[in-house]
Scaffold this motif. Structure first.
Motif, PDB file in Angstrom:
ATOM      1  N   ARG A 233       0.827  -1.178   0.000  1.00 38.79           N
ATOM      2  CA  ARG A 233       0.000   0.000   0.000  1.00 38.79           C
ATOM      3  C   ARG A 233       0.875   1.247   0.000  1.00 38.79           C
ATOM      4  N   THR A 234       0.282   2.344  -0.465  1.00 38.57           N
ATOM      5  CA  THR A 234       0.991   3.626  -0.340  1.00 38.57           C
ATOM      6  C   THR A 234       0.814   4.158   1.091  1.00 38.57           C
ATOM      7  N   ALA A 235       1.597   5.188   1.420  1.00 41.49           N
ATOM      8  CA  ALA A 235       1.502   5.776   2.770  1.00 41.49           C
ATOM      9  C   ALA A 235       0.109   6.337   3.023  1.00 41.49           C
ATOM     10  N   GLU A 236      -0.519   6.952   1.987  1.00 39.63           N
ATOM     11  CA  GLU A 236      -1.850   7.517   2.157  1.00 39.63           C
ATOM     12  C   GLU A 236      -2.889   6.414   2.343  1.00 39.63           C
ATOM     13  N   GLU A 237      -2.727   5.261   1.633  1.00 39.50           N
ATOM     14  CA  GLU A 237      -3.681   4.172   1.752  1.00 39.50           C
ATOM     15  C   GLU A 237      -3.603   3.472   3.089  1.00 39.50           C
TER      16      GLU A 237
END
Length: 267
Positions: A233-237
């Motif tokens: 996942r990305t940091a925002e997700e």
């Protein structure tokens, strides 16, 4: 036989002597008018007057009456006395009137004697002038005293205003200094926290393990790069509860229980 001539009517009585209590004789005449009347001091307001009917054969039958105009306008009763005394006369102008009556009941002309009783020193013109001068001096002194007290009060008020102004200035300076010191401490603390946060983030970025940071409510607020790689996942997700979507469905319940326990233990 030759008829005897009728006796002539009596002449005016003669004021023979006027004396003060000390025995001092005052100027005396048959008629002394007010404009040249002798005067006696107020303390000697007692006067004795001797009077007589001159050259009269039937002296025992002669009667006199008198009055003191200025004290009373009423005549006395007829009396054979040839002396009368007045005591405690107040200040003023007086006229002593005396008349005689012979054995044939004929009344003589009136003889008068005027005199003046001087006022006491505290009722003289120069005493009243002194009272007026004293009153003026008292008023001037009172006014000067009031002005002096008013000036003193003004000086005291000005000093109090100056002291309070100085105190306010000092207080304002102290408040400004305290505010500046507080701002400096806040800035220093903020800079220190930012530095620590940067250091922590730097450590997290390069840590060899996955790291998730959560808020007090349990929501994720940070995921380091290694954790994002592991979760895919990305940091925002990963923020909030998004990180849990990457966990296998069979493991999600156990992970959530462990996660909630960790959050509860930390709070």
């Amino acid at each position: 036989p030759a008829l005897e001539a009728a006796p002539s009517p009596p002449s005016a009585p003669l004021v023979r002597e006027v004396r003060s209590p000390q025995g001092a004789a005052l100027p005396c005449s048959l008629l002394r008018k007010a404009e040249n009347a002798p005067s006696i001091p107020y303390s000697n307001g007692t006067i004795g007057i001797d009077y007589a009917l001159p050259r009269y054969a039937f002296g025992d039958l002669v009667r006199f009456r008198y009055r003191l105009v200025g004290l009373s306008d009423d005549w006395s009763e007829w009396t054979p006395e040839k002396h009368h005394e007045y005591t405690a006369l107040p200040e003023g102008v007086y006229r002593f009137d005396v008349a005689a009556r012979d054995e044939l009941m004929r009344v003589s002309p009136i003889a008068s004697y005027s005199f003046v009783v001087q006022p006491p020193w505290y009722r003289t013109w120069w005493a009243y002038l002194s009272y007026a001068a004293a009153a003026v001096l008292a008023i001037v002194g009172w006014v000067r005293l009031r002005v002096h007290r008013a000036r003193q009060q003004i000086v005291l008020l000005e000093a109090e205003v100056a002291n309070r102004t100085q105190a306010l200035r000092e207080s304002e300076t102290a408040v400004r200094q305290a505010r500046d010191e507080l701002e400096q401490r806040v800035e220093a603390r903020t800079a220190e926290l930012r530095e620590r946060e940067e250091r922590f983030r730097t450590l997290c970025e390069h840590a060899p393990v996955g790291i998730l940071l959560n808020a007090a409510a349990g929501n994720c607020t940070y995921a380091n790069p290694l954790c994002c790689d592991l979760l895919g996942r990305t940091a925002e997700e990963c923020l909030g509860s998004g990180w849990s979507d990457a966990i296998h469905s069979e493991d999600q319940e156990a992970v959530h229980v462990a996660w909630s326990a960790a959050v509860a233990a930390r709070s």
